[in-house]
Design an enzyme around this catalytic site. Structure first.
Site: not given
Ligand code: AMP
Ligand code: MG
Length: 502
Positions: A192, A265-266, A102-103, A100, A122, A134
């Site tokens: 996504r 998810d990307n 997350g940020r 989901g 973001k 975080d």
């Molecule tokens: P990513 O690998 O950047 O596509 O992130 C994978 C998952 O981790 C997604 O659900 C992001 O929202 C979450 N995520 C990555 N970095 C953070 C962060 N610093 N705080 C909260 N969620 C994160």
């Molecule tokens: Mg992502």
């Protein structure tokens, strides 16, 4: 709350946006409404003036303090009801369950002169989907995402866009303490593959159908009338997504772009390049190049991207299976990827070689040159640009000098020139002009981003805007910038390590 932060009671910021229901209308199973978490004293790091114009904003309005507050998440845009969406996904080939936003926080979907666009922040704070994170993004990765989004767009590659980056001195802990930033991302939709996987994996078929219907209504209305694949709209949707994905990945391969973290998810349901993390534009050509320092197995190596995209589409097919009904139909919908990708790649590579219409036999020319580039670890961008100048009438020496294997290059170049001679217009320079319009001079090499980031860490954003301006017209010559931005990467470039940490 910290006194220097804008409080939620502060009046909203009215930038004249008109919102439409969009993703929010899907209902509470799909998202959580919430407010961004403010950051102290935001400052402007980068702004895409062309995108501002496309969206109907004046660049001045966006630089006003209240706009910086709005796009950092400190004050709400008038009429915006922010939310975070829920999705799941496969990460590095393994089912990761619920992920989901997350940020990332969706401010809403706005009517703009360029059509409807979702606007997302973001790095704007924690959400119910942050897990251990975080909710923040650091300055370095935000600058990279901002620059690359706009660079890809200018290269003609489907992508989410980035309107601006704001920074704040608020500390963020990664391997070391860094400062935070927020990227304003813009796209028709941020849905996504993982959004579909989420509801499918939980057996929530009603939500799965509502999501697919939303995507069809909004982005693929033609599939309703299609008689292909037994007239099944969901199979047709899958086929369309496969074709868009194939076309996008073909463009990545042609330009030498390595995404670095092609988790499901990307992957965008619209076939947009999304989630710029450990990406890299190739310097020396190495087909097996791994740009993500966290990718120990090389799952997302450059030459694996086409197969990984197919693997991801297979996950999407599985997620859509309850709607499609028959497995054979789902498989049939994926089938075109196997022909569309090679065709798209051939046509893109043919264009790089100056061919208006590449034919099957031209594959040999493409394979031949890629083999020479790989053997000599030749700089990918510089090779194509020099070859283009040669086709446009300049001496062959600058491109020939790139190769230790001169005889190998000469033999290939002879065959290439013979082929070009058969093109309409022959070798009279029109091929050269065509090549200069598809082989960029400026790409976001790691070291260029790194230099702009180092400067930005000292609160000097001139490097970000200068680099952005070049990346926004990557096929133009900008001779004054040759030395600093269009040359070979320095030795230290190969020691830059970009990981998932961002
Ligand atoms: P990513 O690998 O950047 O596509 O992130 C994978 C998952 O981790 C997604 O659900 C992001 O929202 C979450 N995520 C990555 N970095 C953070 C962060 N610093 N705080 C909260 N969620 C994160
Ligand atoms: Mg992502």
């Amino acid at each position: 709350m910290n006194a220097i932060l804008a409080s939620p009671a502060d009046p909203t910021v009215d930038l004249g946006l008109r919102w439409r229901p969009g993703f929010a209308s899907l209902g509470p199973a799909f998202h959580t409404e919430l407010r961004p978490t403010p950051l102290p004293a935001p400052y402007l790091v980068g702004l895409s003036t062309p995108l501002a114009g496309e969206l109907g904003f004046s660049a001045d309005a966006l630089q006003a303090p209240e706009a910086l507050d709005a796009f950092t998440g400190n004050r709400l845009l008038a009429g915006s009801r922010p939310l975070a969406t829920v999705y799941s996904g496969h990460q590095f080939g393994v089912w990761a369950g619920q992920l989901g936003d997350g940020r990332a926080i969706l401010l809403g979907e706005a009517h703009t002169p360029a059509g409807s666009h979702e606007i997302q922040l973001k790095g704007a704070g924690r959400t119910p989907y942050s897990r251990m994170g975080d909710g923040r993004a650091v300055l370095r990765s935000s600058i990279r995402e901002f620059l690359c989004s706009e660079a890809m767009h200018a290269l003609g590659i489907p992508t989410t866009r980035a309107l601006m980056v704001t920074g704040s001195d608020a500390p963020v802990r990664r391997e070391e303490v860094e400062t935070s930033a927020v990227v304003t991302r813009v796209a028709p939709s941020f849905i996504r593959f993982g959004h579909f996987e989420h509801f499918s994996s939980r057996g929530q078929e009603d939500e799965l159908r509502a999501l697919a219907d939303f995507v069809i209504e909004r982005f693929y209305p033609e599939v309703r009338a299609s008689e292909r694949l037994g007239g099944n709209p969901y199979a047709n949707l899958l086929e369309q997504v496969s074709e868009r994905t194939a076309a996008m990945v073909a463009q990545w391969q042609a330009v030498g772009f390595c995404h670095g973290v092609m988790n499901t998810d990307n992957m965008s349901i619209l076939g947009l390049t999304i989630d710029y993390g450990p990406f890299q534009f190739l310097d020396a050509f190495d087909p097996g190049h791994i740009c993500n320092h966290s990718d120990h197995e090389g799952r997302y190596a450059f030459n694996r991207q086409p197969n990984i995209a197919y693997w991801n589409l297979f996950c999407l097919a599985q997620a859509l299976l309850p709607l499609i009904g028959e497995q054979d139909l789902a498989l049939a919908a994926l089938e075109p990827y196997k022909t569309v990708f090679p065709q798209q790649l051939l046509s893109r590579m043919g264009a790089k070689l100056g061919l208006a219409q590449a034919v099957e036999a031209d594959r040999l020319l493409v394979e031949g040159v890629l083999k020479l580039l790989a053997e000599g670890r030749i700089d990918y961008t510089i090779f194509w640009r020099r070859l283009s100048h040669h086709a446009a009438g300049q001496s062959p020496e600058p491109v020939r000098d790139l190769f230790a294997d001169r005889a190998g290059f000469d033999a290939w170049a002879l065959a290439w020139r013979e082929r070009l001679a058969q093109e309409p217009g022959g070798v009279d320079g029109s091929a050269g002009a065509r090549m200069l319009a598809v082989n960029p001079k400026y790409v976001l090499r790691n070291h260029l981003g790194e230099l702009a980031i180092r400067q930005a860490r000292n609160k000097d954003y001139a490097g970000v805007s200068e680099l952005l301006a070049l990346l926004q017209s990557p096929f133009a010559d900008h001779p004054a910038h040759d030395a600093a931005y269009a040359g070979f990467p320095p030795d230290w470039a190969s020691s830059i390590e970009i990981s998932c940490s961002s």
